[in-house]
Design an enzyme around this catalytic site. Structure first.
Site, short mmCIF file in Angstrom:
data_model
loop_
_atom_site.label_atom_id
_atom_site.label_comp_id
_atom_site.label_asym_id
_atom_site.label_seq_id
_atom_site.Cartn_x
_atom_site.Cartn_y
_atom_site.Cartn_z
CB ALA A 53 46.41 19.08 75.16
CE1 TYR A 55 38.49 11.75 73.03
CE2 TYR A 55 40.69 10.82 73.25
CZ TYR A 55 39.34 10.65 73.04
OH TYR A 55 38.83 9.40 72.84
CB SER A 101 26.58 -10.13 46.83
OG SER A 101 25.93 -11.11 46.07
CE LYS A 147 29.00 -2.56 45.11
NZ LYS A 147 30.29 -2.96 45.67
CB CYS A 439 69.96 11.32 27.35
SG CYS A 439 68.47 12.22 26.87
CB CYS A 442 70.60 14.69 23.74
SG CYS A 442 71.16 14.51 25.44
S1 IVH Z 1 23.89 -3.17 50.65
C1 IVH Z 1 21.53 -6.89 50.55
N1 IVH Z 1 24.99 -0.81 50.44
O1 IVH Z 1 28.82 -4.04 48.23
C2 IVH Z 1 22.48 -5.86 50.12
N2 IVH Z 1 26.34 -2.70 50.08
O2 IVH Z 1 27.94 -6.42 46.47
C3 IVH Z 1 23.63 -5.79 51.00
N3 IVH Z 1 28.68 -2.13 49.61
O3 IVH Z 1 29.29 -6.79 50.28
C4 IVH Z 1 24.60 -4.76 50.64
N4 IVH Z 1 28.47 0.04 49.76
O4 IVH Z 1 30.46 -4.66 50.97
C5 IVH Z 1 25.19 -2.13 50.36
N5 IVH Z 1 25.81 1.36 50.33
C6 IVH Z 1 26.00 0.04 50.25
C7 IVH Z 1 27.27 -0.50 49.97
C8 IVH Z 1 27.39 -1.89 49.89
C9 IVH Z 1 29.31 -0.95 49.55
C10 IVH Z 1 29.34 -3.44 49.36
C11 IVH Z 1 29.16 -4.42 50.49
C12 IVH Z 1 28.62 -5.66 49.88
C13 IVH Z 1 28.80 -5.44 48.44
C14 IVH Z 1 27.61 -6.03 47.72
#
Ligand code: IVH
Length: 710
Positions: A53, A55, A101, A147, A439, A442
């Site tokens: 409230a 906030y 990635s 991750k 069933c 049974c």
């Molecule tokens: S680092 C250069 N840290 O994983 C590295 N990625 O396969 C950049 N992800 O697209 C990513 N947790 O969505 C990093 N602690 C973490 C992560 C993370 C999840 C995902 C992210 C990325 C994918 C990479």
């Protein structure tokens, strides 16, 4: 914006209102700082400081001031999170630093290999032998983190203000989702402290599991589509063209990396960088550690693995990053992934497989659960061949057909379940599920009562799946009152095939019982005597003992009083049952179904043949219960009658006995040391009787003694 579930105690350090007079501009500034601070406490630190409230009051005040003084409105004001008009499409954004990635690892060997490559790349292993890789001096230092299972996001801050948010896309170009991301309360619109001219923060947008469950419940209630998992919910919410919808979706964020940086030194290590992010008010996950060498990585992996199911969000592994940024640079990249990082994956908790059949299982209470028989699939660390479909409506809602490819989920110790169908993989001729009419255990009829999601077997008295439950119910004190027939005995007599139905109890002898595990001759004798004694019972106890769904003790009493005789009850149709006090259509249907099941009738006949008997009477319909419709409350100690007996007497006369006094109470019967109930009765003007007065009333109403049928 209305922050819900704050629920904190008031924070003495946060003055509300009553400030010395200030200019509107100063007040606006102060309010924004306060709101940002509370938001940070709540969404980033998970440590709320003020109640909802308060906030809301601060927020409304700011909104009002901004309306009054439009010149004071800025885009980073907390009032500006809720987006404006819907977009027609997302613009594309070129990432100035590509979003790469990660390479994946699945085994200990993969991790050892990763560590060896890093050490080699950093020139540490030339001199070091294989074993020395783990020695403290040579070991590479890593930042280990979780991750997160969400969506990668790049947040661009210029001079500390959030100016752009972009999805990863193909890594080179993503989509501009700024208006949506601005609605995520965990993401600061303005960084704290001294911020560089350009700072790109990389991280993951995700949804807490509890928020996901709530969202799905809300969606289902509104008749809207539900989401398969938190990740899909987060993705769907971010890709909304209408930011007002995103604003209602409970998204969260964790920062884990750096994109472009201008006008500021990079910190020396990844872990220091994350600490820096946290200091700027960005949410950084605290489940992280700096470790050394392959063993340090594997220990981290194991520790997180043990916690995985208790974490409030989904993760699909852990990520290892060489901690020193200079070393990261030295190691560089291969194609689209850094050489200095590795994603170490956990076994997937969701996999696809094929539904080979849908069968039903019968539970202890007769609940019929459809179960998908699956092509074996390794998910959540085990091979799964069955997954629950919960109930008929779920099968229909998820539209699961036999032959479908489905997503199966198994998380922790939870029973595997089918979360969704992959519709494009439905083969031709896939068959829909049809709930069987009988069933599978049974052969009794399956009923599904109005308003209930669960279908049930009606053969409660004979169904092997329900035997133990039925016997325990039959024998309980308030039913046939067979003392000594508890869990352990029931378990054994059923498992050894000695008892199939309650009628079999009356054939048990001392010899058979004494042969059971941990059953002394004396207890066997006592049990036989208790079974013997239970032959003489009352009609209402017998009805209750049958375990008819929705027929509890009170309804059993009503039925006994109304019908007087078992044969009358057994042939009663729905209309006749609806005449009974408190019996509605669902209860009536359940009773009709129960006696309509020949298997049940057979057991009842066997019980009668075994000598189970009670006093029957003429149906009460001809002599209506004299106190029907009257509500009594008992309080204090009566001079001669126990509370229980007084209650039975009143109920036998058709009265209801309630636990508390209200305007609807007709009489209070008070004994010695009556307390607040008596006071309340007097205050409300409810007539008060003593025991003699109650007995007189019963007599004048023509009611009999306890145990007798009226
Ligand atoms: S680092 C250069 N840290 O994983 C590295 N990625 O396969 C950049 N992800 O697209 C990513 N947790 O969505 C990093 N602690 C973490 C992560 C993370 C999840 C995902 C992210 C990325 C994918 C990479």
């Amino acid at each position: 914006m209305n922050a819900t579930h704050r629920g904190a105690q008031a924070d003495a350090s946060a003055p509300v209102g009553g400030l010395p007079p200030a200019s509107a501009a100063e007040r606006v500034q102060w309010l924004r700082e306060e709101l940002d601070r509370h938001n940070h406490q709540y969404y980033v630190l998970d440590a709320p400081t003020i109640p909802d409230a308060e906030y809301d009051a601060l927020f409304s005040e700011l909104q009002a001031l901004e309306t009054e003084h439009p010149e004071l409105l800025t885009p980073d004001s907390p009032t500006q999170r809720v987006g404006g008009a819907p977009l027609s499409a997302f613009d594309t954004v070129r990432h100035r630093v590509p979003m790469l990635s990660l390479n994946n690892g699945f085994s200990d060997e993969d991790v050892v290999g990763f560590d060896r490559r890093c050490a080699q790349g950093l020139g540490r292993s030339a001199a070091a032998g294989e074993q020395d890789l783990f020695s403290a001096a040579q070991a590479v230092e890593y930042a280990s983190e979780l991750k997160f299972d969400g969506l990668a996001m790049s947040l661009r801050y210029e001079d500390g203000r959030l100016v752009q948010a972009a999805t990863r896309g193909d890594g080179e170009t993503g989509e501009d989702v700024t208006v949506n991301v601005r609605t995520i309360k965990a993401i600061p619109l303005k960084l704290r402290g001294a911020a560089p001219p350009v700072l790109e923060v990389r991280g993951e947008v995700f949804m807490y599991r509890r928020d996901f469950d709530k969202l799905n419940a809300r969606q289902a209630e509104a008749g809207e589509k539900t989401f398969v998992n938190p990740r899909n919910a987060a993705a769907g919410s971010l890709r909304q063209l209408d930011p007002r919808i995103t604003a209602r979706r409970p998204l969260s964020f964790f920062a884990y990396g750096l994109g472009e940086l201008q006008g500021m030194e990079r910190p020396a290590t990844h872990s220091a960088m994350l600490d820096g992010f946290a200091a700027m008010g960005l949410p950084v996950c605290q489940e992280r550690a700096v470790v050394k060498g392959a063993q340090g990585l594997l220990d981290f992996y194991r520790k997180v693995g043990e916690k995985r199911d208790q974490l409030p969000y989904d993760i699909d592994g852990v990520v290892y990053k060489v901690n020193a940024l200079a070393e990261q640079e030295q190691l560089g990249f291969v194609s689209r992934a850094p050489r200095f990082a590795l994603a170490h994956k956990f076994p997937a908790q969701e996999m696809t497989t094929i539904v080979e059949d849908i069968e039903v299982q019968v539970g202890r209470t007769g609940a019929i659960t459809p179960v998908a028989r699956l092509q074996p699939v390794f998910v959540g660390g085990v091979t799964v061949t069955n997954a629950t479909l919960h109930n008929e409506d779920e099968v229909r809602r998820k539209d699961v057909h036999i032959g479908d490819t489905v997503i199966v989920r198994r998380a922790g110790d939870v029973i595997p379940e089918v979360v969704a169908v992959v519709p494009e993989r439905r083969p031709e001729g896939a068959r829909a599920f049809v709930m069987p009419v009988t069933c599978p255990v049974c052969g009794s009829h399956i009923e599904r009562l109005e308003d209930e999601a669960i279908a049930r077997c009606t053969g409660g008295l004979i169904c092997a799946a329900q035997r133990k439950q039925a016997l325990l119910h039959f024998a309980q004190r308030r039913a046939m009152d067979i003392e000594g027939l508890g869990d352990k005995v029931v378990e054994q007599v059923v498992d050894q095939g000695i008892v199939h139905t309650p009628a079999d109890l009356y054939k048990l002898g001392v010899a058979k019982l004494a042969a059971l595990d941990r059953m002394a001759d004396k207890s066997a004798g006592n049990l036989v005597a208790a079974i013997e004694a239970s032959r003489s019972t009352t009609f209402n106890r017998f009805i209750f003992a049958l375990g008819i769904r929705h027929v509890g003790e009170a309804t059993a009493k009503d039925l006994a009083r109304h019908f007087g005789k078992l044969d009358a009850l057994m042939v009663a149709d729905e209309a006749a049952l609806l005449e009974v006090n408190d019996v509605g259509p669902v209860v009536a249907q359940s009773i009709v179904n129960f006696f309509g099941e020949p298997h049940n009738v057979e057991v009842i006949e066997q019980l009668r043949a075994a000598g189970v008997h009670w006093a029957e009477s003429e149906p009460a319909a001809r002599a209506p219960a004299p106190l029907a419709g009257k509500t009594f409350v008992l309080t204090g100690t009566l001079p001669t009658l126990s509370r229980e007996t007084a209650k039975e007497m009143l109920e036998a006369a058709g009265a209801k006995v309630a636990g508390s006094v209200s305007k609807k109470t007709d009489y209070v019967v008070a004994g010695a040391e009556a307390g607040s109930k008596l006071d309340k009765a007097e205050a409300l003007g409810v007539p008060v009787l003593d025991e003699a007065g109650m007995l007189a009333l019963l007599e004048s109403a023509g009611a009999g003694q306890p145990g007798e049928q009226p």
